[in-house]
Scaffold this motif. Structure first.
Motif, PDB file in Angstrom:
ATOM      1  N   UNK A   1       0.727  -1.094   0.136  1.00 54.84           N
ATOM      2  CA  UNK A   1      -0.071  -0.003  -0.077  1.00 54.84           C
ATOM      3  C   UNK A   1       0.850   1.243   0.015  1.00 54.84           C
ATOM      4  N   UNK A   2       2.069   1.113   0.805  1.00 53.88           N
ATOM      5  CA  UNK A   2       2.920   2.433   0.751  1.00 53.88           C
ATOM      6  C   UNK A   2       3.563   2.489  -0.692  1.00 53.88           C
ATOM      7  N   UNK A   3       3.880   1.559  -1.513  1.00 52.34           N
ATOM      8  CA  UNK A   3       4.767   1.704  -2.306  1.00 52.34           C
ATOM      9  C   UNK A   3       3.942   1.934  -3.730  1.00 52.34           C
ATOM     10  N   UNK A   4       2.402   1.642  -3.683  1.00 52.19           N
ATOM     11  CA  UNK A   4       1.587   2.094  -4.817  1.00 52.19           C
ATOM     12  C   UNK A   4       0.160   2.661  -4.194  1.00 52.19           C
ATOM     13  N   UNK A   7      -2.713   2.657  -6.978  1.00 47.62           N
ATOM     14  CA  UNK A   7      -3.422   1.328  -6.964  1.00 47.62           C
ATOM     15  C   UNK A   7      -4.219   0.957  -5.693  1.00 47.62           C
ATOM     16  N   UNK A   8      -3.631   1.325  -4.785  1.00 48.77           N
ATOM     17  CA  UNK A   8      -4.236   1.187  -3.381  1.00 48.77           C
ATOM     18  C   UNK A   8      -5.798   1.797  -3.386  1.00 48.77           C
ATOM     19  N   UNK A  32     -11.492  -7.710   2.681  1.00 52.45           N
ATOM     20  CA  UNK A  32      -9.984  -7.824   2.600  1.00 52.45           C
ATOM     21  C   UNK A  32      -9.457  -8.508   1.311  1.00 52.45           C
ATOM     22  N   UNK A  33     -10.176  -9.843   1.324  1.00 54.39           N
ATOM     23  CA  UNK A  33      -9.627 -10.770  -0.123  1.00 54.39           C
ATOM     24  C   UNK A  33     -10.029  -9.793  -1.291  1.00 54.39           C
ATOM     25  N   UNK A  34     -11.009  -9.352  -1.278  1.00 53.32           N
ATOM     26  CA  UNK A  34     -11.488  -8.632  -2.407  1.00 53.32           C
ATOM     27  C   UNK A  34     -10.520  -7.337  -2.719  1.00 53.32           C
ATOM     28  N   UNK A  35     -10.290  -6.667  -1.785  1.00 54.40           N
ATOM     29  CA  UNK A  35      -9.108  -5.735  -1.953  1.00 54.40           C
ATOM     30  C   UNK A  35      -7.838  -6.096  -2.314  1.00 54.40           C
ATOM     31  N   UNK A  36      -7.317  -7.356  -1.996  1.00 56.10           N
ATOM     32  CA  UNK A  36      -6.065  -8.027  -2.425  1.00 56.10           C
ATOM     33  C   UNK A  36      -6.243  -8.332  -3.896  1.00 56.10           C
ATOM     34  N   UNK A  37      -7.380  -8.890  -4.262  1.00 54.25           N
ATOM     35  CA  UNK A  37      -7.647  -9.275  -5.652  1.00 54.25           C
ATOM     36  C   UNK A  37      -7.713  -8.073  -6.633  1.00 54.25           C
ATOM     37  N   UNK A  38      -8.431  -7.113  -6.264  1.00 54.76           N
ATOM     38  CA  UNK A  38      -8.623  -5.866  -6.917  1.00 54.76           C
ATOM     39  C   UNK A  38      -6.931  -5.163  -7.094  1.00 54.76           C
ATOM     40  N   UNK A  39      -6.356  -4.974  -6.053  1.00 53.72           N
ATOM     41  CA  UNK A  39      -4.954  -4.535  -6.114  1.00 53.72           C
ATOM     42  C   UNK A  39      -4.219  -5.298  -7.264  1.00 53.72           C
ATOM     43  N   UNK A  40      -4.241  -6.503  -7.085  1.00 52.42           N
ATOM     44  CA  UNK A  40      -3.257  -7.306  -7.969  1.00 52.42           C
ATOM     45  C   UNK A  40      -3.818  -7.240  -9.376  1.00 52.42           C
ATOM     46  N   UNK A  41      -5.186  -7.390  -9.562  1.00 55.58           N
ATOM     47  CA  UNK A  41      -5.727  -7.176 -10.852  1.00 55.58           C
ATOM     48  C   UNK A  41      -5.278  -5.774 -11.749  1.00 55.58           C
ATOM     49  N   UNK A  42      -5.371  -4.641 -10.986  1.00 54.35           N
ATOM     50  CA  UNK A  42      -5.145  -3.244 -11.225  1.00 54.35           C
ATOM     51  C   UNK A  42      -3.584  -3.316 -11.620  1.00 54.35           C
ATOM     52  N   UNK A  43      -2.925  -3.801 -10.700  1.00 51.47           N
ATOM     53  CA  UNK A  43      -1.647  -4.029 -10.750  1.00 51.47           C
ATOM     54  C   UNK A  43      -0.879  -4.416 -12.013  1.00 51.47           C
TER      55      UNK A  43
END
Length: 139
Positions: A1-4, A7-8, A32-43
């Motif tokens: 979250x700090x690095x991107x 995206x966060x 929380x799992x959805x947040x992680x999945x969104x983050x990975x998808x966007x990234x």
């Protein structure tokens, strides 16, 4: 979250939109799992060049080009830092790393002995996080 943080922020916006749907409601763990999945998808879908929180770094040491390439390769390995290694100082340069301090350089400078210590790398990582926070007004 700090690095991107960009995206966060995007992932959090998608979470807010999903929460407005309401049905079915999601548990905190599911969010929380959805947040992680969104983050990975966007990234994975956005090229880093479109992100506005890239940090431009120039590394130039007096011991020569072989050592400069060694440091540049180590900088590239700072995963999750969204940095761009430039060959010379420009208006975009955020950080200049060298073994000498140059008074004519107006950008932020770090002076390292050759080779840099583990503490030097740790402090650089902390500085990168603060750069990202400053760029994205998260301080």
């Amino acid at each position: 979250m700090n690095s991107y943080p960009v995206i966060c922020s995007l992932a959090k916006n998608f979470i807010r939109i999903r929460q407005k749907v309401g049905s079915p409601s999601l548990s905190l763990q599911s969010l929380q799992q959805l947040f992680y999945q969104y983050t990975v998808l966007i990234f994975s879908e956005l090229p880093e060049s479109v992100l506005d929180d890239q940090i431009h770094i120039v590394a130039d040491f007096s011991v020569g080009s072989i050592y400069n390439r060694f440091i540049q390769k180590r900088l590239v390995k700072l995963t999750g830092s969204n940095i761009v290694i430039d060959s010379k100082i420009t208006k975009k340069t955020d950080l200049f790393i060298s073994d000498k301090f140059y008074s004519g350089v107006k950008t932020k400078q770090i002076t390292w002995n050759c080779p840099p210590t583990a503490q030097d790398w740790h402090l650089l990582k902390s500085l990168l996080v603060s750069f990202h926070s400053k760029i994205n007004n998260f301080n």
